[in-house]
Design an enzyme around this catalytic site. Structure first.
Site, PDB file in Angstrom:
ATOM      1  N   CYS A   1       0.826  -1.214   0.000  1.00  0.00           N
ATOM      2  CA  CYS A   1       0.000   0.000   0.000  1.00  0.00           C
ATOM      3  C   CYS A   1       0.858   1.261   0.000  1.00  0.00           C
ATOM      4  CB  CYS A   1      -0.941   0.016   1.197  1.00  0.00           C
ATOM      5  SG  CYS A   1      -0.078   0.067   2.769  1.00  0.00           S
TER       6      CYS A   1
ATOM      7  N   ASP B   1       2.253   2.646   2.613  1.00  0.00           N
ATOM      8  CA  ASP B   1       2.157   3.416   3.853  1.00  0.00           C
ATOM      9  C   ASP B   1       3.431   3.262   4.683  1.00  0.00           C
ATOM     10  OD1 ASP B   1      -0.280   4.075   2.972  1.00  0.00           O
ATOM     11  OD2 ASP B   1      -1.425   2.962   4.453  1.00  0.00           O
TER      12      ASP B   1
ATOM     13  N   CYS C   1      -2.922   5.101   5.986  1.00  0.00           N
ATOM     14  CA  CYS C   1      -4.377   5.047   6.035  1.00  0.00           C
ATOM     15  C   CYS C   1      -4.884   5.273   7.463  1.00  0.00           C
ATOM     16  CB  CYS C   1      -4.852   3.696   5.519  1.00  0.00           C
ATOM     17  SG  CYS C   1      -4.532   2.379   6.694  1.00  0.00           S
TER      18      CYS C   1
ATOM     19  N   CYS D   1      -2.460  -3.262   8.478  1.00  0.00           N
ATOM     20  CA  CYS D   1      -2.114  -1.918   8.947  1.00  0.00           C
ATOM     21  C   CYS D   1      -1.626  -1.978  10.401  1.00  0.00           C
ATOM     22  CB  CYS D   1      -3.314  -0.991   8.856  1.00  0.00           C
ATOM     23  SG  CYS D   1      -4.254  -1.163   7.319  1.00  0.00           S
TER      24      CYS D   1
HETATM   25 FE1  FES Z   1      -1.524   0.484   4.219  1.00  0.00          FE
HETATM   26 FE2  FES Z   1      -3.389   0.567   6.009  1.00  0.00          FE
HETATM   27  S1  FES Z   1      -3.658   0.446   3.880  1.00  0.00           S
HETATM   28  S2  FES Z   1      -1.263   0.532   6.318  1.00  0.00           S
END
Ligand code: FES
Length: 139
Positions: free
Chosen positions: A35, A37, A60, A104
């Site tokens: 993702c 992140d 997120c 996450c």
């Molecule tokens: Fe990547 Fe939540 S979608 S940490």
């Protein structure tokens, strides 16, 4: 049923312990390549106790909520207790997350461990067994 619990929404909207510790004793940064992140965790450690913790999450809502809850759960705790904190315990403390958001919460657990690895590397103190060879999860 709402997708996110009240606790998740609360920690997302009012995250605790956001920021940077300038003279941190350990800093850990982990990211999820899927993702994109990123989470960064700062620890202040005295006498094997986490006296302060701050985080920055570029990610997120679930990543922000889990980092916030994770910091609350380890603040004032010993390193040993912090090492016992699993992503599942963080998710439980938030009254759950949707299945596809569990990854996450893994970022939060990994960021704390990465910061502790940094602490032991910097101080040259003997690393607890559970941290030796630590690698953040890949997904
Ligand atoms: Fe990547 Fe939540 S979608 S940490």
């Amino acid at each position: 049923m709402a997708l996110y619990s009240d606790k998740v929404m609360d920690h997302f909207e009012n995250p605790r312990n956001v920021g940077v510790i300038e003279n941190a004793d350990g800093v850990g940064e982990v990211g999820n390549p899927v993702c994109g992140d990123i989470m960064k965790m700062y620890l202040k450690i005295e006498n094997d106790t986490i006296v302060d913790v701050k985080f920055k999450t570029f990610g997120c809502g679930s990543a922000i909520a889990t980092s916030s809850m994770a910091t609350e759960l380890i603040k004032g705790k010993t390193i040993e207790e912090a090492l016992d904190l699993t992503n599942k315990a963080v998710v439980d403390a938030l009254d759950g997350l949707p299945a596809r958001k569990i990854h996450c919460s893994v970022l939060a657990e990994d960021a704390i461990k990465a910061a502790l690895v940094d602490y032991y590397t910097r101080t040259g103190k003997k690393m607890p067994e559970s941290l030796v060879g630590f690698e953040p999860h890949e997904d």
